[in-house]
Design an enzyme around this catalytic site. Structure first.
Site, PDB file in Angstrom:
ATOM      1  N   GLY A   1       8.921  -8.353   5.721  1.00 18.99           N
ATOM      2  CA  GLY A   1       9.783  -7.178   5.889  1.00 18.99           C
ATOM      3  C   GLY A   1       9.892  -6.505   4.533  1.00 18.99           C
TER       4      GLY A   1
ATOM      5  N   GLY B   1      12.118  -4.705   3.228  1.00 18.53           N
ATOM      6  CA  GLY B   1      13.416  -4.890   2.590  1.00 18.53           C
ATOM      7  C   GLY B   1      13.533  -6.260   1.948  1.00 18.53           C
TER       8      GLY B   1
ATOM      9  CB  THR C   1       1.517   3.231  -5.757  1.00 15.39           C
ATOM     10  OG1 THR C   1       1.608   3.375  -4.331  1.00 15.39           O
ATOM     11  CG2 THR C   1       2.894   2.934  -6.315  1.00 15.39           C
TER      12      THR C   1
ATOM     13  N   GLY D   1      -2.910   2.032  -5.771  1.00 12.06           N
ATOM     14  CA  GLY D   1      -3.548   0.711  -5.694  1.00 12.06           C
ATOM     15  C   GLY D   1      -4.124   0.306  -7.047  1.00 12.06           C
TER      16      GLY D   1
ATOM     17  NE  ARG E   1      -8.063   5.128  -6.517  1.00 11.32           N
ATOM     18  CZ  ARG E   1      -7.433   6.153  -5.943  1.00 11.32           C
ATOM     19  NH1 ARG E   1      -7.300   7.300  -6.581  1.00 11.32           N
ATOM     20  NH2 ARG E   1      -6.931   6.030  -4.732  1.00 11.32           N
ATOM     21  N   GLY E   2      -3.768   2.432 -10.267  1.00  9.15           N
ATOM     22  CA  GLY E   2      -2.539   2.573 -11.033  1.00  9.15           C
ATOM     23  C   GLY E   2      -1.481   3.428 -10.360  1.00  9.15           C
TER      24      GLY E   2
ATOM     25  CG  ASP F   1       7.223  -4.393   0.042  1.00 13.25           C
ATOM     26  OD1 ASP F   1       7.414  -3.183   0.279  1.00 13.25           O
ATOM     27  OD2 ASP F   1       6.787  -5.190   0.888  1.00 13.25           O
TER      28      ASP F   1
HETATM   29  O1  RIB Z   1       5.153  -4.310   2.949  1.00  6.60           O
HETATM   30  C1  RIB Z   1       4.722  -5.449   3.610  1.00  6.60           C
HETATM   31  C2  RIB Z   1       5.608  -5.743   4.792  1.00  6.60           C
HETATM   32  O2  RIB Z   1       5.445  -4.755   5.762  1.00  6.60           O
HETATM   33  C3  RIB Z   1       5.304  -7.043   5.502  1.00  6.60           C
HETATM   34  O3  RIB Z   1       6.012  -8.136   4.943  1.00  6.60           O
HETATM   35  C4  RIB Z   1       5.652  -6.754   6.949  1.00  6.60           C
HETATM   36  O4  RIB Z   1       6.698  -7.516   7.439  1.00  6.60           O
HETATM   37  C5  RIB Z   1       5.920  -5.260   7.004  1.00  6.60           C
HETATM   38  O5  RIB Z   1       7.263  -4.982   7.057  1.00  6.60           O
END
Ligand code: RIB
Length: 280
Positions: free
Chosen positions: A42, A44, A200, A202, A204-205, A233
């Protein structure tokens, strides 16, 4: 940073079921060589854990279901010490689950069954007093809008997964984090965005800009990619923790790129590094 930064992450909690394959199946194809793993996930929860590992005091503001998947999904956050007192368990509801396929190049395809994340309403939203908030788009936009109205501190929105966002939310955002696909979906709304924009690319920064002017850019270290899931994330969490802690935009972007890259060297979406891992 002298003072510990506090962060509330408003967002999704999922249980990730991950199939590793050599190549993604094409539509209609059956692939029979996968190995299966289960991870907390997730966007979050991944961001909450990433911010916590960088030394922030983190509150996970979320909803899970009243099923066995909830504890499995929250296990790493709980064991590492993320504050779960703002995480609600909803009766007769499933915890969010994501089906993820990762290929040999570490790329992923993700399908989410959102469960409790999709019914996390503005009425359930209670916010702790923190230096910063991070939100993403895996919970209802009304809930994010309510947070945007209530909260007065540093507000980071990671506009993922890609979908349009109201001007009420965007006008309140201090730091907006997007990849190239999400930037395209936001389209013209990005040209009128007044805050700091992190885009972002990837391997490439990433670039930080304000009013269309580049503020900073950074490249990630060269790495051996295992699984890119959760890299964005970790990037978002690191950038927010650093900026809310008073680090310069350029240095914050460097740390965020390193955090994202190191996450991609390990399997699962919750493999983000500690401050020591990234030499910060
Ligand atoms: O950003 C990756 C996440 O996207 C995964 O952990 C998945 O659960 C989705 O929410």
């Amino acid at each position: 940073m002298d003072k510990q930064v506090s962060v509330a992450v408003i967002g999704s909690v999922n249980l990730d079921i991950v199939a590793r394959v050599r190549e993604f199946p094409v539509p209609g194809e059956t692939v029979t060589n996968a190995s299966l793993s289960r991870f907390g996930g997730g966007k979050g929860a991944n961001q909450a854990l990433a911010a916590h590992r960088l030394g922030a005091k983190v509150y996970m503001v979320a909803c899970v279901g009243d099923d066995a998947a909830a504890e499995e999904a929250l296990q790493t956050l709980r064991s590492e010490g993320v504050d779960l007192s703002y995480c609600h368990t909803l009766a007769d509801t499933s915890t969010g689950q994501a089906l993820i396929v990762v290929n040999e190049a570490g790329e992923n395809q993700i399908v989410v069954a959102p469960g409790a994340n999709a019914v996390f309403s503005a009425q359930q939203l209670k916010l702790p007093a923190t230096d910063a908030i991070i939100a993403q788009l895996e919970v209802p936009l009304n809930t994010i809008a309510s947070a945007a109205r209530q909260y007065k501190g540093f507000f980071c929105l990671n506009a993922a997964p890609a979908k349009p966002v109201s001007s009420e939310i965007l006008d309140r955002v201090d730091l907006l984090v997007v990849n190239e696909v999400e930037a395209q979906v936001l389209g013209d709304d990005l040209s009128s965005f007044q805050g700091l924009l992190a885009t972002t690319y990837g391997s490439r920064g990433a670039v930080l800009s304000r009013d269309g002017q580049r503020v900073a850019s950074a490249l990630p270290p060269k790495i051996e990619v295992v699984d890119t899931t959760g890299a964005g994330d970790a990037f978002t969490a690191a950038l927010t923790v650093c900026m809310a802690g008073g680090m310069s935009p350029a240095d914050s972007l460097e740390v965020a790129c390193r955090a994202g890259a190191l996450t991609a060297t390990r399997a699962g979406a919750q493999s983000s590094p500690t401050a020591a891992d990234i030499g910060w």
